[in-house]
Motif scaffolding. Structure first.
Motif, PDB file in Angstrom:
ATOM      1  N   THR A  82       0.819  -1.200   0.000  1.00 18.23           N
ATOM      2  CA  THR A  82       0.000   0.000   0.000  1.00 18.23           C
ATOM      3  C   THR A  82       0.855   1.254   0.000  1.00 18.23           C
ATOM      4  O   THR A  82       0.402   2.320   0.384  1.00 18.23           O
ATOM      5  CB  THR A  82      -0.959   0.023   1.189  1.00 18.23           C
ATOM      6  N   THR A  83       2.094   1.101  -0.387  1.00 19.21           N
ATOM      7  CA  THR A  83       2.892   2.309  -0.567  1.00 19.21           C
ATOM      8  C   THR A  83       3.297   2.399  -2.031  1.00 19.21           C
ATOM      9  O   THR A  83       3.324   1.400  -2.748  1.00 19.21           O
ATOM     10  CB  THR A  83       4.161   2.292   0.293  1.00 19.21           C
ATOM     11  N   ASP A  84       3.620   3.596  -2.410  1.00 20.38           N
ATOM     12  CA  ASP A  84       4.078   3.830  -3.767  1.00 20.38           C
ATOM     13  C   ASP A  84       5.400   3.103  -3.958  1.00 20.38           C
ATOM     14  O   ASP A  84       6.363   3.366  -3.244  1.00 20.38           O
ATOM     15  CB  ASP A  84       4.255   5.348  -3.966  1.00 20.38           C
ATOM     16  N   PRO A  85       5.457   2.176  -4.887  1.00 21.68           N
ATOM     17  CA  PRO A  85       6.694   1.398  -5.032  1.00 21.68           C
ATOM     18  C   PRO A  85       7.920   2.257  -5.285  1.00 21.68           C
ATOM     19  O   PRO A  85       9.008   1.977  -4.771  1.00 21.68           O
ATOM     20  CB  PRO A  85       6.412   0.495  -6.226  1.00 21.68           C
ATOM     21  N   LEU A  86       7.742   3.329  -6.065  1.00 22.46           N
ATOM     22  CA  LEU A  86       8.913   4.148  -6.386  1.00 22.46           C
ATOM     23  C   LEU A  86       9.382   4.910  -5.163  1.00 22.46           C
ATOM     24  O   LEU A  86      10.581   5.077  -4.938  1.00 22.46           O
ATOM     25  CB  LEU A  86       8.574   5.107  -7.520  1.00 22.46           C
ATOM     26  N   ALA A  87       8.405   5.378  -4.364  1.00 22.19           N
ATOM     27  CA  ALA A  87       8.785   6.095  -3.152  1.00 22.19           C
ATOM     28  C   ALA A  87       9.509   5.157  -2.211  1.00 22.19           C
ATOM     29  O   ALA A  87      10.514   5.509  -1.583  1.00 22.19           O
ATOM     30  CB  ALA A  87       7.546   6.678  -2.478  1.00 22.19           C
ATOM     31  N   ALA A  88       8.999   3.935  -2.146  1.00 24.86           N
ATOM     32  CA  ALA A  88       9.641   2.944  -1.291  1.00 24.86           C
ATOM     33  C   ALA A  88      11.061   2.675  -1.769  1.00 24.86           C
ATOM     34  O   ALA A  88      12.001   2.601  -0.974  1.00 24.86           O
ATOM     35  CB  ALA A  88       8.815   1.660  -1.311  1.00 24.86           C
ATOM     36  N   LEU A  89      11.196   2.579  -3.076  1.00 23.66           N
ATOM     37  CA  LEU A  89      12.519   2.342  -3.646  1.00 23.66           C
ATOM     38  C   LEU A  89      13.467   3.469  -3.280  1.00 23.66           C
ATOM     39  O   LEU A  89      14.606   3.264  -2.860  1.00 23.66           O
ATOM     40  CB  LEU A  89      12.401   2.221  -5.166  1.00 23.66           C
ATOM     41  N   LYS A  90      12.962   4.699  -3.429  1.00 28.33           N
ATOM     42  CA  LYS A  90      13.798   5.862  -3.168  1.00 28.33           C
ATOM     43  C   LYS A  90      14.239   5.881  -1.702  1.00 28.33           C
ATOM     44  O   LYS A  90      15.392   6.148  -1.381  1.00 28.33           O
ATOM     45  CB  LYS A  90      12.994   7.126  -3.481  1.00 28.33           C
ATOM     46  N   ALA A  91      13.281   5.580  -0.822  1.00 29.00           N
ATOM     47  CA  ALA A  91      13.571   5.714   0.597  1.00 29.00           C
ATOM     48  C   ALA A  91      14.365   4.520   1.135  1.00 29.00           C
ATOM     49  O   ALA A  91      15.252   4.694   1.959  1.00 29.00           O
ATOM     50  CB  ALA A  91      12.270   5.877   1.370  1.00 29.00           C
ATOM     51  N   PHE A  92      14.007   3.349   0.678  1.00 31.68           N
ATOM     52  CA  PHE A  92      14.592   2.178   1.344  1.00 31.68           C
ATOM     53  C   PHE A  92      15.399   1.286   0.422  1.00 31.68           C
ATOM     54  O   PHE A  92      15.847   0.231   0.823  1.00 31.68           O
ATOM     55  CB  PHE A  92      13.475   1.358   2.001  1.00 31.68           C
ATOM     56  N   GLY A  93      15.510   1.652  -0.817  1.00 33.17           N
ATOM     57  CA  GLY A  93      16.317   0.836  -1.708  1.00 33.17           C
ATOM     58  C   GLY A  93      15.534  -0.335  -2.280  1.00 33.17           C
ATOM     59  O   GLY A  93      14.381  -0.585  -1.897  1.00 33.17           O
ATOM     60  N   PRO A  94      16.158  -1.079  -3.196  1.00 30.41           N
ATOM     61  CA  PRO A  94      15.452  -2.135  -3.922  1.00 30.41           C
ATOM     62  C   PRO A  94      14.954  -3.245  -2.998  1.00 30.41           C
ATOM     63  O   PRO A  94      13.980  -3.922  -3.331  1.00 30.41           O
ATOM     64  CB  PRO A  94      16.496  -2.675  -4.892  1.00 30.41           C
TER      65      PRO A  94
END
Lengths: 697, 427, 190, 320, 197, 207
Positions: free
Chosen positions: D157-169
């Motif tokens: 339920t989070t934006d995958p890209l935002a998650a990527l940016k914040a926490f990495g792949p």
């Protein structure tokens, strides 16, 4: 402090020295104007103009890539200065203005339905465009798009309207218009436009000898812009007060409304605005081009001379009028009686013209006080000969030397030169002739107290060359007409006075070359008219006796009618510096012809003294009409009565010299101007459509 | 009219008509009451020779003034009933001469007397206004000598049969025309260009080199043929410096016919395409009003219809049924108002269809923007205006329905005017 | 690596025109035609590098030791103006071909805020000599890049049917705004 | 004269293939609708509201400016509706009404009309509008904050890209590409369903309305550059498929980058344009500050469009 | 030649007058400017990070020589003990130099706080270094023996989103301040002795 | 004469107001107008330089040789710029911080040099004063207006002062729930808003 001063001294001096040395070492020749132009620019090298710095912009100006107003920072003043450096007209004295020839627009018929690129150029490329009129505006607005100054917009009638205040005369619209309807001209150039076959002209304008833009001034009257109307007339005719009174208005003959209804009273409208100006208490300003310093001598202050001097002055030259009489006006003053053209009106009009800066030498007579050669010696660049035709033809019958026999113009001018108007006249008088001057003579005689006045004319009333209105007016005033009567001798009373006039009765025979039926005498029909005064007013010719003393007479060719031989297009005589116009060029003719001639001569003189090639107007329309503009029928006209001319009652007028014809009222002028169909070459505003529009509105 | 296919990845394909057996023989159109002929010269006030009432004979050479090179050939016998200025496309001012025909057709004999021996002058003097309008002018230009004469055997536009029909059925006349051309000009290199599918019809029959071009539109367009043969296209100086002269097959046939019979040909073969797309072949006197032809084939013309001289891609629409067919009118195409595509005022949306369809690689999308803004010179300098071979395909596919082809023609015309005006100024 | 970072930062991230608002007048003035834009871009690169070096030397060896930091405005502008004028005269005489392509743009640079601004920024940031040189070059290249991009777009906008009141400068500014916005893309990349 | 028939006169050619601007617009709308429907299905009424408001307001803005500028009414060509629809599709379903209004205002008026209407816009109007909104209203366009009140039935339920940016792949590695492709991810209301977008895009390509070269090059650009990053440092950079299926990549590739007036028309330029867009998008995602780089990447390639489009085949007959 | 001399003369004289005049102006304005800087820029920042101090640190300041430079040092008195010094420092940021003040607790060599004083960073991004209290709060209490750096570069400070450069600049500014502090520590201790009470 | 001086003054206020009518001096226009306060401050600083340099240039116009006049004007302008810089630091330090590098950049502002060269070097002192003052004040209001618009849209409030003399503080003009349009106070917003303002000015005739 010291260090600061030293450091700055070092930097300043180093920069200064390097620069000044470099400016010598790396000197490159440039057009000196570049530096001059650059001097007037802002020098900020801001790049706002789109050029790479002020230097580049200056080069651009000098190379003609851009105009003088290129520098946005420096403003107007600099633009003027740069223009001066470049020798370009700075646009203050003689601004170029765009002028639209077509006033048809939507009302012109289409020949096909067009579908394609939305530009006039593209449309015109297909069979000359969709308008039937070969010079009609396409109305797609290429000119509007081309104008950088927002000075053109598409008017409600479907043709472009130019905002003269915004127009800078750049000429973009002129190039943009595929039909060549827009022309960018200075006032001078506009003053010198003559009718041409490919102009958008209404039939009335084609007819007018002075070529006044009649539809335009009537439209302006309709709109209530009387000053505009006066200025429109003045572009072609400086003597609008006089013409408004005495012009026989040939234009009205060709008025399209006249084909279905009575023609528009064009001349009365002209008189109305002319009088409006005179009575408004101020003179509408007349613009003149900047001084050129050229001087022109104008011999003769009649309508031709005044017209020529007026146009020369407006073109920036310095004309000087030489007149044999104490006052200017020539035939209009001395040949046309007071009751038709009052002196004070003429004075007011001529004063306005002279105020433009025209010098006059009164009471100086050619042949006596000066010669054409002496004028040349005085340094005039050109000479205009406009002495008119003042020598009456004599009847060539016995008894013409009797006391009581006089000649028309002579008589009229004697009357005119006596302000108190107390010339002794006989009790019964006969005037021989059927022209305007004969009528003027009889009507003058009547006013001077003559009891019975005859007109003796050898043909019938139908053939009389005088204006119809004049004949009617004299009939009203009780003149006796003796038609088909050829004078044979003046009868002596034994003491050298006139006792009577013998004439031979005539009848009409076969038509002659002029189409008029030739009068043939009836043998033995001599009749004697019991008169004590006879005036012959049959015709005049120029009085060119002075030519005998003219040093250059060998080169100046004279025709057998005693007129100066000239090129009818340019009015240049057989010597290049001499131009002519009016009666001395054409023989006796209308005032308005003389005015047109004066302008034509002014154009040629202008070309001569400015060193241009003297050319006639190409495809000139003089005394011809554009065939396609002459109609047989004019659909859509709703009849509407012509405004009658107000007149003084007969009882009042024959007792005085006061003016007979009166001016129409403003309401009548509005009515009359609304009758105008606002014609152009082939289109016009039909009344029916106007009525529909009004109903719809 | 061919619509865009559902799948838009492939462009439209048009093929020229190939004269097949299906094309019947032409219908002869009766001589009309009046014919109108054009003299391609401006009427200045009046003509010194031609007056209303002057009698003329069939095949008589008509000129406006003594010594004038520009002439027309009367196609009928009769008397002149009107002389009027006529404004053709692109500001060309011509003179229209109308002739009222008389019952009997009498042939003029002037040409018969002048035809031997054949010379370029004779060709220019008598045949320049013959059916097919042979292009003699360039052959006479000494400053720009011609090295190749190209006979365009193919039709210049879609749907038209005229040219190939003439080539096929008048091979003898064409051959003798070629011979005359060889003899008079001394040019050996004469090429006949025909669509490749029809080559076998001609090879061997004709006395010139046969060059095949693709039968796909626009490969037989004159400019495309020129490019095909020389690898170049005319620039702003026009065709003259290229040394190539293009002549239609029908014109060559007319030349041949004229010299073999001693009479100037006055009949033109025309393809008439009616509203339903049905084609008819007709033979009519030059100068016959279009209306007469259409009436013969039962074509009814209403308001807002369109009559076109020429084919659908490069023809020219006319505004009146009374206009006459000229010596160069190969076809008449009639469109009903219901099928006329209308142009719109949308700007270019840069979809790029035009760029992809353009056989000449012109960046039409940018070019048309510059032309719309009136910047013709920039269009020519930056965006290859002169590479355009004038096939009209860009307008055919334009989503914005911009009359691109019209803009291009207009630009070339305006540039031409500007250049000639500059030359005038310099002189 | 440090220099590459400087270059990217100065060309894209910190573009002198689009992020620092320096040199806008010639930006609008010389972008109407691609030819002019390219010439101007070259001229700016040339002058800016020279001016950067000159002003750096003057500041660090003349003004700073003498505690005359406050005089830098006057000193710099004088030096830049003289330098530009000198180079212009030199090119005009000695290398006319180069002058025609590049030299005519030189005067525009005297009052180009970008040149002066970069010199001041170099000093403010207390950069060393080489970094100052690279920074000057980077800023100038950024100026050129923006100018050329802008000229490309403007060529099309100038012939589009822009509403009358927006034509020319107005629409050019808005376009410049969007270019500036697009350059946000490079944010944070160094 | 009046008895004569009035024929229509125009210049050649007299045939036309029947294509037109309205057809193009409506077909593009049809192609975009499936993705929009998926958005409505996932986000419900608010999504429908955003779409309707955007389309309506876009038409209204254009109408207003047509009237103000006294120009012909152009809303009939469907372009405004299309722009409105696309603007809605990249917004989150939670966008407040005023945000939608501002968005369509920017797209229609600043993006298109002031440049002279359809065909004159140098930038993609939707990208322009969204970029301005992104820098002005960060929180409304940050899907994590914006959609906080939505209950979504997605794997994450989070934006995958935002998650990527914040926490990495690592944070996104368990996301299933199929889920992403089906649109089961947080994102713009019409831009997350790769399947629907691809279907629409393929339809448009086949119809010849968009140029396949641009879309393919864009996708290839994203894929290859993401792959290179991923190969260089898999810990910091996500795999290419992830980049391809998340964020605005596909709507950008099929609907934004292909907008005709801001993209090139020649073959090589189209490839360069598309590929550069893809590379920039990944660059911004991986090393830039923005969560999704597609919008700015498209603006950037719009900038260079006039320059790259100068690369074109030589016209025939040209000597030089 | 005469003209050339005139050109050079005018230019030089103008330069000289300008240089002299400006020097005068500068000397007159200098103290005022320093005062302004102290009160308007550094003052608020210092007072903010040393909010809990008993004294007014801006009043209690002194100058100290560091090489050929003079540095302003501000002193904070906590609990009657002058144990905190504030050092100025600056580093290159995104647009221009980022100026800051760094307060160091001399007793345990930890940061008491920092604040950005001058900058020209982008509003909303780099400018948050000054405006976002969460960012500057990260530094308080950190031991100065660590080198400061942002997480991207392997440090412990989480950078402002979108403003890595500014964050780096702040870190390097603090590192510089710490260097200065370490270098001058003996003199500082000397100076603050006796302050507070 | 009096009339022409008045017209030299007023032309700068409306007819030739930079940067709207004369699109010049854009760098400070775009750079510092994030708020009305900054705009007016920058405008006044420029006005001061413009006025002083116009007067001095006009006085010295007969002495300065043509070839080095630009260099001389630059020295004069630069001197006054430094004066402004110093004075501002002494009396309006916070404003100085906001305006930053744009104060020294007045020296390369095309308007200042342009007026010196195009007007003051060719006209008398009185006229040049009127011109400098007019153009300067025109520049000031233009900058103030742009600043005000950007501040209003970008923050929803107007707040500031001029050298501590006049204060204004208008919070939340669009109501408390207004969400400021951050684009307006950012760099690209400056271009776009100036472009739109120019458009608005074009709609108002210059007469």
């Amino acid at each position: 402090m010291t260090i600061a001063i030293l450091v700055m001294l070092g930097i300043g001096a180093t920069c200064g020295i390097i620069l000044s040395v470099a400016s010598k070492v790396f000197y490159v020749y440039e057009d000196p104007r570049i530096a001059e132009v650059e001097y007037f620019m802002a020098g900020a090298n801001c790049g706002g103009c789109g050029f790479a710095g002020c230097g580049s912009a200056a080069v651009g100006v000098v190379e003609g890539k851009t105009g003088p107003s290129v520098c946005v920072v420096a403003g107007l003043e600099a633009a003027t200065n740069i223009a001066t450096v470049m020798g370009v007209d700075p646009g203050t004295a003689e601004p170029l203005k765009s002028l639209n020839a077509c006033s048809g627009g939507d009302r012109a018929d289409d020949k096909f339905i067009y579908n394609g690129a939305d530009t006039c150029a593209a449309m015109t490329a297909l069979y000359g465009g969709q308008r039937v009129c070969s010079i009609g505006c396409m109305g797609k607005g290429d000119c509007v798009k081309s104008c950088q100054f927002d000075a053109i917009h598409m008017g409600p009638q479907g043709f472009p309207v130019i905002d003269e205040f915004k127009c800078v005369g750049c000429g973009a619209c002129e190039t943009a218009c595929p039909k060549g309807l827009l022309s960018v001209k200075t006032m001078s150039q506009r003053l010198l436009v003559f009718n041409q076959e490919d102009h958008a002209l209404a039939p009335c304008q084609q007819t007018c000898p002075a070529e006044i833009d009649i539809p335009k001034y009537i439209r302006l009257i309709k709109e209530g812009d009387y000053e505009g109307a006066v200025n429109t007339i003045r572009e072609r005719n400086p003597l609008l007060l006089s013409c408004g009174r005495v012009c026989p208005h040939p234009c009205e003959e060709y008025c399209r409304r006249g084909l279905e209804d009575e023609s528009v009273s064009i001349n009365q409208l002209k008189r109305f605005v002319a009088d409006y100006e005179m009575n408004s208490g101020r003179r509408f300003p007349i613009a003149c081009a900047p001084d050129t310093g050229k001087r022109v001598a104008v011999i003769g202050g009649g309508p031709a001379g005044v017209s020529c001097a007026y146009f020369l002055r407006r073109l920036g030259h310095h004309p000087t009028i030489y007149d044999a009489m104490p006052k200017l006006g020539g035939i209009t003053r001395y040949g046309i009686p007071e009751y038709r053209l009052p002196d004070d009106v003429l004075d007011w009009e001529i004063e306005g013209i002279l105020n433009l800066g025209i010098d006059v030498n009164y009471d100086t007579c050619i042949g006596k006080d000066f010669t054409i050669q002496s004028l040349r010696d005085e340094g005039y660049d050109a000479v205009f000969m406009g002495i008119g035709a003042w020598k009456d033809y004599t009847l060539g019958i016995k008894g013409e030397d009797l006391k009581g026999v006089s000649q028309g113009i002579n008589f009229l001018s004697t009357v005119a030169s006596h302000p108190e108007k107390t010339i002794p006249v006989g009790k019964r008088a006969a005037v021989v002739g059927g022209g305007n001057s004969a009528i003027d003579c009889v009507r003058t005689l009547l006013r001077l107290g003559c009891e019975k006045v005859y007109i003796v004319y050898r043909r019938t009333r139908k053939e009389m060359p005088a204006n119809e209105v004049e004949i009617v007016a004299s009939e009203h005033e009780g003149i006796n007409f003796q038609f088909l009567a050829a004078p044979t001798r003046v009868i002596d009373d034994g003491q050298g006075n006139v006792k009577g006039l013998e004439y031979l009765q005539m009848e009409l025979g076969e038509p002659d070359a002029s189409g008029r039926r030739r009068p043939v005498p009836i043998e033995g029909s001599e009749t004697i008219l019991d008169v004590d005064m006879v005036i012959s007013a049959i015709s005049q010719q120029p009085d060119i006796g002075f030519m005998e003393g003219e040093p250059d007479k060998e080169n100046i060719t004279i025709t057998r009618w005693n007129t100066f031989d000239n090129d009818p297009e340019t009015l240049q005589c057989s010597v290049p510096y001499l131009f002519t116009g009016g009666d001395v060029a054409t023989g006796p003719s209308l005032v308005v012809d003389a005015i047109g001639g004066g302008r034509r001569a002014a154009r040629a003189i202008h070309q001569y003294i400015t060193g241009e090639e003297i050319t006639g107007t190409p495809r000139s329309l003089r005394s011809r009409h554009i065939p396609e503009s002459l109609f047989e029928v004019v659909p859509g006209v709703i009849k509407s009565p012509r405004t009658p001319m107000p007149e003084l009652p007969v009882a009042q007028r024959i007792t005085s010299m006061s003016e007979v014809d009166l001016v129409i009222s403003e309401a009548d002028a509005a009515h009359e101007s609304n009758r105008c169909l606002n014609c152009c070459r082939i289109c016009y505003d039909p009344d029916q459509k106007k009525a529909q529009d009004q109903n719809a509105a | 009219m061919r619509k865009r296919s559902f799948f838009g990845l492939s462009g439209p394909r048009f093929n020229y008509e190939l004269a097949t057996a299906a094309v019947g023989d032409p219908v002869a159109i009766p001589i009309p009451e009046t014919v109108t002929l054009y003299i391609k010269q401006e009427l200045k006030r009046t003509s010194s020779i031609l007056k209303v009432g002057t009698p003329v004979k069939t095949g008589q050479r008509l000129v406006l003034d003594e010594g004038s090179e520009i002439c027309t050939i009367s196609s009928v016998t009769g008397t002149i009933c009107a002389i009027a200025p006529f404004l053709a496309d692109y500001g060309r001012a011509w003179t229209a001469v109308s002739i009222k025909t008389e019952g009997k057709d009498t042939a003029d004999t002037e040409f018969a007397g002048a035809s031997e021996p054949p010379s370029l002058d004779t060709l220019n003097r008598y045949l320049a206004a013959c059916p097919g309008e042979p292009n003699i002018g360039p052959l006479m230009d000494e400053r720009n000598p011609v090295h190749t004469i190209v006979i365009t055997g193919g039709n210049s536009d879609l749907l038209i049969d005229t040219s190939l029909y003439v080539l096929k059925n008048n091979a003898d006349a064409v051959n003798s025309g070629i011979e005359i051309l060889r003899k008079t000009t001394g040019i050996e290199e004469i090429v006949i260009v025909v669509p490749e599918e029809s080559v076998q019809n001609y090879s061997g029959h004709l006395d010139a080199r046969i060059q095949a071009v693709s039968s796909r539109y626009p490969y037989a367009q004159p400019l495309m043929v020129l490019h095909h043969l020389t690898g170049r296209l005319p620039d702003e100086r026009g065709m003259a410096p290229m040394g190539v002269c293009l002549i239609r097959a029908e014109a060559v046939a007319a030349i041949g016919q004229a010299f073999s019979t001693g009479r100037l040909p006055v009949e033109k073969t025309i393809t008439v395409i009616d509203k339903n797309g049905v084609k008819h072949l007709a033979r009519a006197r030059v100068g016959t009003p279009v209306g007469n032809l259409l009436k013969t084939f039962g074509v009814e013309i209403n308001d807002r219809d369109k009559i076109i001289f020429g084919g659908p891609m490069t023809g020219s629409a006319i505004f009146s049924e009374d206009l006459p067919i000229g010596p160069d009118t190969d076809a008449i195409l009639v469109q009903d108002k219901s099928v006329i595509p209308l142009y719109s005022d949308y700007p270019c949306i840069n979809c790029g269809d035009c760029v992809r369809i353009c056989p000449a690689n012109v960046p039409v999308n940018m070019l048309v923007r510059f032309l719309e803004a009136g910047q013709y010179a920039d269009g020519a300098d930056l965006y290859d205006l002169y590479a355009c071979i004038e096939c009209g395909l860009c307008s055919y596919v334009c989503s914005s329905r911009i009359p691109i082809y019209q803009y291009i023609k207009l630009a070339k015309y305006e540039l031409d005017r500007i250049i000639s005006a500059e030359e005038m100024n310099e002189q | 690596m440090e220099y590459i970072e400087i270059i990217i930062a100065t060309i894209f991230v910190n573009n002198i025109l689009l992020a620092q608002f320096l040199g806008n007048c010639p930006f609008l003035g010389t972008s109407k035609k691609m030819e002019t834009a390219v010439g101007m871009a070259m001229a700016v690169i040339f002058v800016l590098v020279m001016a950067g070096v000159m002003t750096w030397l003057i500041f660090n060896y003349l003004l700073l030791p003498n505690k005359l930091v406050f005089l830098r405005t006057i000193a710099f502008i004088l030096v830049i103006a003289s330098l530009v004028q000198f180079v212009e005269m030199f090119l005009k005489k000695s290398i006319p071909a180069l002058y025609a392509g590049l030299g005519i743009f030189l005067p525009l640079i005297t009052t180009n805020c970008a040149v002066f601004g970069v010199c001041v920024l170099n000093i403010d940031k207390e950069l060393g000599f080489l970094p100052a040189l690279v920074t000057s070059f980077g800023y100038a290249a950024g100026f050129g890049l923006a100018l050329i991009i802008f000229a490309g777009l403007r060529e099309r906008i100038l012939i589009a049917r822009v509403p009358k009141p927006l034509q020319d400068t107005s629409i050019a500014l808005i376009t410049a705004g969007v270019i500036s916005l697009s350059f946000y893309a490079f944010r944070g990349m160094v | 004269m009046n008895s004569k028939k009035m024929l229509i006169v125009s210049h050649a050619p007299f045939w036309h293939d029947g294509s037109g601007i309205p057809e193009r617009s409506y077909h593009t709308i049809i192609a975009a609708l499936p993705a929009a429907f998926v958005g409505i299905a996932y986000y419900g009424a608010p999504a429908l509201g955003v779409i309707s408001l955007a389309v309506a307001s876009a038409i209204l803005w254009e109408l207003l400016l047509n009237y103000a500028g006294k120009r012909p009414i152009t809303v009939g060509n469907g372009n405004a509706a299309l722009i409105g629809l696309l603007t809605a599709m990249v917004l989150p379903a939670s966008a407040p009404w005023w945000l939608v209004l501002i968005g369509t205002f920017l797209a229609i008026i600043i993006g298109i009309q002031i440049f002279g209407g359809i065909g004159a816009n140098p930038f993609n109007p939707v990208a322009l509008a969204i970029a301005i909104l992104m820098v002005s209203y960060k929180s409304h366009l940050d899907f994590d904050t914006a959609l906080v009140n939505f209950t979504l039935d997605f794997p994450s339920t989070t934006d995958p890209l935002a998650a990527l940016k914040a926490f990495g792949p690592a944070a996104v590695e368990d996301l299933n590409p199929v889920d992403l492709f089906m649109g089961r991810q947080v994102g713009g209301l019409g831009s997350s369903c790769g399947l629907a977008l691809a279907l629409g895009g393929i339809y448009l390509m086949l119809r010849g309305i968009i140029r396949w070269e641009i879309s393919i090059a864009f996708i290839a650009g994203v894929f290859i550059s993401a792959m290179l990053f991923n190969m260089a440092d898999p810990v910091r950079y996500a795999p290419p498929m992830f980049h391809l299926l998340t964020g605005y990549t596909l709507i950008g590739a099929f609907f934004l980058a292909t907008e005709s007036s801001s993209s090139p028309v020649n073959f090589i330029p189209m490839l360069v344009y598309g590929a550069l867009g893809g590379v920039m998008a990944v660059l911004i995602r991986n090393i830039g500050v923005y969560v999704d780089g597609v919008i700015f990447a498209i603006l950037l390639i719009n900038l260079i469009n006039p320059l790259v489009d100068k690369i074109r085949p030589k016209a025939i007959g040209k000597v030089a | 030649m005469g003209e050339m001399i005139k050109m050079v003369m005018v230019l030089t004289i103008l330069s000289v007058i300008s240089g002299g005049g400006l020097k005068g102006l500068e000397e007159w304005a200098k103290p005022k400017i320093e005062n302004n800087v102290m009160n308007l820029v550094k003052g608020p920042a210092i007072r903010q990070i040393l909010e809990a101090a008993d004294n007014d640190p801006v009043e209690d300041r002194f100058k100290i020589k560091d090489g050929d430079q003079e540095l302003n040092i501000f002193v904070g008195v906590f609990g009657g003990k002058a144990d905190t010094v504030v050092v100025e420092s600056s580093a290159n940021g995104f647009a221009d130099k980022v100026g800051m003040v760094v307060a160091i607790n001399m007793t345990d060599d930890t940061l008491r706080g920092m604040a950005v004083t001058t900058h020209k960073e982008t509003p909303g991004l780099g400018a948050m270094a000054k405006d976002d209290p969460n960012f500057s709060a990260q530094f308080a209490g950190k031991n100065i023996t660590d080198s400061f750096g942002v997480t991207n570069d392997g440090g412990q400070i989480s950078a402002l989103s979108g403003a890595t450069i500014t964050s780096r600049a702040v870190c390097s500014g603090i590192n510089q301040a710490v260097d200065t502090y370490n270098r001058l520590k003996p003199q500082l201790q000397e100076q603050i002795k006796g302050m507070g009470n | 004469m009096a009339k022409s001086i008045a017209s030299e003054f007023t032309k700068g206020l409306w007819k030739e107001v930079p940067p709207f009518r004369l699109v010049l001096g854009l760098c400070p226009v775009l750079g510092v107008t994030t708020s009305m306060k900054n705009g007016i401050g920058m405008g006044l600083a420029t006005t001061f330089v413009l006025l002083c340099s116009n007067i001095l240039v006009s006085l010295l116009r007969k002495v300065i040789p043509a070839k080095v006049r630009i260099a001389c004007f630059i020295i004069i302008i630069a001197t006054f710029v430094i004066v402004v810089e110093q004075m501002m630091q002494a009396f309006a330090y916070t404003l100085f911080l906001d305006l930053g590098v744009f104060i020294p950049l007045i020296v390369v502002n095309c308007i200042v040099l342009g007026r010196a060269e195009a007007f003051a070097s060719k006209n008398g002192v009185v006229k040049s004063t009127a011109d400098g003052l007019g153009i300067g004040l025109g520049f000031t209001w233009a900058l103030g207006l742009l600043g005000a618009v950007r501040e209003l849209i970008g923050t929803g409030s107007l707040k500031g002062d001029v050298f501590g003399l006049i204060h204004w503080d208008v919070p939340n003009i669009f109501g408390a729930s207004f969400e400021p349009f951050g684009f307006a106070v950012q760099a690209p917003g400056a271009f776009v808003i100036l472009g739109l303002l120019l458009c608005a000015m074009n709609l108002i005739p210059s007469k």
